[in-house]
Design a protein around this motif. Structure first.
Motif, PDB file in Angstrom:
ATOM      1  N   UNK A 102       0.825  -1.211   0.000  1.00 49.61           N
ATOM      2  CA  UNK A 102       0.000   0.000   0.000  1.00 49.61           C
ATOM      3  C   UNK A 102       0.860   1.263   0.000  1.00 49.61           C
ATOM      4  N   UNK A 103       1.925   1.246   0.789  1.00 46.52           N
ATOM      5  CA  UNK A 103       2.815   2.404   0.838  1.00 46.52           C
ATOM      6  C   UNK A 103       3.481   2.647  -0.513  1.00 46.52           C
ATOM      7  N   UNK A 104       4.025   1.601  -1.100  1.00 44.08           N
ATOM      8  CA  UNK A 104       4.749   1.755  -2.368  1.00 44.08           C
ATOM      9  C   UNK A 104       3.829   2.151  -3.515  1.00 44.08           C
ATOM     10  N   UNK A 105       2.560   1.764  -3.434  1.00 42.76           N
ATOM     11  CA  UNK A 105       1.616   2.189  -4.468  1.00 42.76           C
ATOM     12  C   UNK A 105       1.321   3.678  -4.339  1.00 42.76           C
ATOM     13  N   UNK A 106       1.235   4.174  -3.102  1.00 37.84           N
ATOM     14  CA  UNK A 106       0.841   5.563  -2.870  1.00 37.84           C
ATOM     15  C   UNK A 106       1.990   6.555  -2.953  1.00 37.84           C
ATOM     16  N   UNK A 107       3.182   6.126  -2.542  1.00 37.96           N
ATOM     17  CA  UNK A 107       4.273   7.077  -2.370  1.00 37.96           C
ATOM     18  C   UNK A 107       4.972   7.437  -3.683  1.00 37.96           C
ATOM     19  N   UNK A 108       4.473   6.914  -4.792  1.00 39.81           N
ATOM     20  CA  UNK A 108       4.986   7.316  -6.107  1.00 39.81           C
ATOM     21  C   UNK A 108       4.474   8.698  -6.507  1.00 39.81           C
ATOM     22  N   UNK A 109       3.653   9.302  -5.658  1.00 35.84           N
ATOM     23  CA  UNK A 109       3.069  10.601  -6.001  1.00 35.84           C
ATOM     24  C   UNK A 109       4.134  11.671  -6.178  1.00 35.84           C
ATOM     25  N   UNK A 110       3.948  12.497  -7.208  1.00 34.02           N
ATOM     26  CA  UNK A 110       4.850  13.618  -7.486  1.00 34.02           C
ATOM     27  C   UNK A 110       4.026  14.899  -7.502  1.00 34.02           C
ATOM     28  N   UNK A 111       4.325  15.824  -6.553  1.00 35.16           N
ATOM     29  CA  UNK A 111       3.530  17.042  -6.437  1.00 35.16           C
ATOM     30  C   UNK A 111       3.678  17.947  -7.652  1.00 35.16           C
ATOM     31  N   UNK A 112       4.860  17.989  -8.231  1.00 34.97           N
ATOM     32  CA  UNK A 112       5.110  18.899  -9.354  1.00 34.97           C
ATOM     33  C   UNK A 112       4.260  18.548 -10.571  1.00 34.97           C
ATOM     34  N   UNK A 113       4.182  17.261 -10.874  1.00 33.02           N
ATOM     35  CA  UNK A 113       3.438  16.821 -12.057  1.00 33.02           C
ATOM     36  C   UNK A 113       2.058  16.273 -11.708  1.00 33.02           C
ATOM     37  N   UNK A 114       1.784  16.184 -10.371  1.00 35.33           N
ATOM     38  CA  UNK A 114       0.512  15.615  -9.899  1.00 35.33           C
ATOM     39  C   UNK A 114       0.244  14.243 -10.522  1.00 35.33           C
ATOM     40  N   UNK A 115       1.276  13.456 -10.587  1.00 33.78           N
ATOM     41  CA  UNK A 115       1.156  12.103 -11.138  1.00 33.78           C
ATOM     42  C   UNK A 115       1.505  11.078 -10.068  1.00 33.78           C
ATOM     43  N   UNK A 116       1.170   9.814 -10.348  1.00 39.16           N
ATOM     44  CA  UNK A 116       1.424   8.758  -9.378  1.00 39.16           C
ATOM     45  C   UNK A 116       0.399   8.760  -8.270  1.00 39.16           C
ATOM     46  N   UNK A 117       0.766   8.151  -7.149  1.00 39.35           N
ATOM     47  CA  UNK A 117      -0.148   8.099  -6.015  1.00 39.35           C
ATOM     48  C   UNK A 117      -0.846   6.760  -5.876  1.00 39.35           C
ATOM     49  N   UNK A 118      -1.869   6.740  -5.036  1.00 37.46           N
ATOM     50  CA  UNK A 118      -2.588   5.485  -4.726  1.00 37.46           C
ATOM     51  C   UNK A 118      -3.549   5.141  -5.844  1.00 37.46           C
ATOM     52  N   UNK A 119      -3.008   4.665  -6.933  1.00 35.40           N
ATOM     53  CA  UNK A 119      -3.805   4.415  -8.141  1.00 35.40           C
ATOM     54  C   UNK A 119      -3.799   2.966  -8.605  1.00 35.40           C
ATOM     55  N   UNK A 120      -3.279   2.060  -7.772  1.00 34.30           N
ATOM     56  CA  UNK A 120      -3.296   0.643  -8.123  1.00 34.30           C
ATOM     57  C   UNK A 120      -2.296   0.237  -9.184  1.00 34.30           C
ATOM     58  N   UNK A 121      -1.411   1.140  -9.591  1.00 33.96           N
ATOM     59  CA  UNK A 121      -0.463   0.814 -10.672  1.00 33.96           C
ATOM     60  C   UNK A 121       0.537  -0.259 -10.264  1.00 33.96           C
ATOM     61  N   UNK A 122       0.713  -0.466  -8.961  1.00 27.98           N
ATOM     62  CA  UNK A 122       1.669  -1.459  -8.503  1.00 27.98           C
ATOM     63  C   UNK A 122       1.257  -2.876  -8.900  1.00 27.98           C
ATOM     64  N   UNK A 123       0.016  -3.055  -9.292  1.00 24.63           N
ATOM     65  CA  UNK A 123      -0.451  -4.385  -9.725  1.00 24.63           C
ATOM     66  C   UNK A 123       0.141  -4.769 -11.085  1.00 24.63           C
ATOM     67  N   UNK A 124       0.574  -3.776 -11.861  1.00 23.41           N
ATOM     68  CA  UNK A 124       1.071  -4.014 -13.206  1.00 23.41           C
ATOM     69  C   UNK A 124       2.453  -4.665 -13.152  1.00 23.41           C
ATOM     70  N   UNK A 125       2.686  -5.614 -14.028  1.00 21.36           N
ATOM     71  CA  UNK A 125       3.921  -6.405 -13.978  1.00 21.36           C
ATOM     72  C   UNK A 125       5.173  -5.543 -14.083  1.00 21.36           C
ATOM     73  N   UNK A 126       5.100  -4.464 -14.868  1.00 23.76           N
ATOM     74  CA  UNK A 126       6.268  -3.598 -15.037  1.00 23.76           C
ATOM     75  C   UNK A 126       6.645  -2.880 -13.748  1.00 23.76           C
ATOM     76  N   UNK A 127       5.682  -2.724 -12.848  1.00 26.22           N
ATOM     77  CA  UNK A 127       5.946  -2.018 -11.586  1.00 26.22           C
ATOM     78  C   UNK A 127       6.208  -2.976 -10.442  1.00 26.22           C
TER      79      UNK A 127
END
Length: 345
Positions: free
Chosen positions: A116-141
């Motif tokens: 849960x932490x690693x999924x959420x802490x990808x957030x970048x304030x400058x670009x407002x990208x990443x965050x708790x968006x479930x992307x960690x489920x993807x094989x590349x991540x």
């Protein structure tokens, strides 16, 4: 006598018509119906003034508009209450499913927290990208070095999702929601286990202790933020440290980048890799973080663990909402209408 009747669906009084030759009488109305009766004396040839007629007509039309607006507001409020109940019931079912899954694999609790932490802490304030968006489920991540060892936790979430989707009436649950709810369930199971230990292993007494002294009420905002969307691409690489190998400064820098400080870093020690004790020992060497580590260690020894539990819930709530616009209508569904004509009385 001249009689003019108007019917409105507004349960309020009509304004008085100002006329020297007319009077207004109001009668009790049934349900939401009002009758406006204008009586005008015919004497002296005055009759019902056209101005009075138009005034009452306009007032009635205005009240009718208010009535319709009030009705629409009532309908909207009722629909909102139904949606809230649907989402609340669905969330309760999810928690039951997750707690059962975690109870069967308690050794995965640290990995679930880190997932849960690693999924959420990808957030970048400058670009407002990443965050708790479930992307960690993807094989590349999930295959990245910082996520090493989290595959089993993700598998638990995926299996839980299959069961949850099978009984969901409002569509499949997002991984973004489910991963954060899994962390909540893992945290609760940890607090419950601690309470049971403090009661000498007595499950019944431990459960009662946790119910009496736990901070369940602090989860309100976390649970309201329910309706996250799944990302379809992995978040950019390089935003998450390998916690077990990172220095305290690297950890502080990453937390600072998302608006958190030494206090939040200390309270999240259980999320930073598989060995909380080793992580806390490392954090205790830093003068900024050490006071908070000591505070939370002492708090966990108390019956209520209030300082530790409240701060942990607050921090997890903030992390779990990073980069997300919550859809507060998610998982709600149309209510089947009852055809009264088909009811057998």
């Amino acid at each position: 006598m001249v009689l003019v009747s108007f019917i409105s669906t507004v349960p309020c009084l009509l304004p008085v018509v100002h006329s020297s030759t007319s009077t207004i009488s109001r009668y009790p109305y049934h349900s939401t119906t009002i009758r406006c009766k204008i009586e005008a004396e015919v004497g002296n040839g005055d009759g019902l003034h056209r101005r009075d007629f138009l005034y009452c007509l306009g007032a009635t039309a205005a009240l009718d508009l208010v009535a319709r607006s009030s009705y629409l507001i009532d309908v909207a409020n009722a629909a909102d209450l139904i949606q809230r109940r649907q989402r609340s019931d669905f969330q309760s079912s999810i928690k039951t499913t997750l707690l059962t899954a975690i109870k069967g694999s308690p050794d995965l609790v640290p990995s679930i927290l880190t997932l849960a932490l690693n999924d959420a802490i990808t957030y970048d304030k400058a670009t407002k990208s990443g965050g708790a968006n479930g992307s960690i489920r993807l094989s590349a991540e999930i295959s990245r070095p910082e996520n090493k060892g989290l595959a089993a936790a993700l598998s638990l979430v995926e299996e839980a999702k299959k069961e949850i989707d099978s009984y969901s009436k409002g569509g499949p649950i997002s991984y973004a929601d489910l991963i954060q709810l899994a962390a909540q369930s893992a945290v609760k199971s940890t607090f419950l286990a601690s309470a049971i230990r403090k009661c000498g292993g007595n499950v019944e007494k431990g459960s009662l202790l946790y119910t009496a002294y736990g901070s369940s009420g602090q989860w309100g905002l976390f649970e309201r933020n329910f309706g996250r969307s799944d990302a379809q691409e992995p978040d950019p690489d390089g935003r998450v440290p390998q916690w077990e190998n990172a220095s305290v400064q690297e950890m502080k820098d990453r937390f600072k980048a998302i608006g958190l400080g030494p206090r939040q870093l200390a309270v999240m020690s259980g999320f930073l890799g598989p060995d909380q004790a080793a992580t806390e020992a490392l954090l205790a060497k830093d003068p900024e973080v050490a006071p908070w580590v000591d505070k939370y260690q002492r708090s966990r020894e108390t019956v209520s663990q209030t300082d530790y539990e409240v701060d942990l819930i607050t921090t997890l709530t903030k992390l779990s909402s990073l980069g997300q616009t919550i859809n507060f209508e998610a998982y709600s569904y149309p209510v089947k209408r009852i055809e009264l004509g088909k009811l057998k009385l």
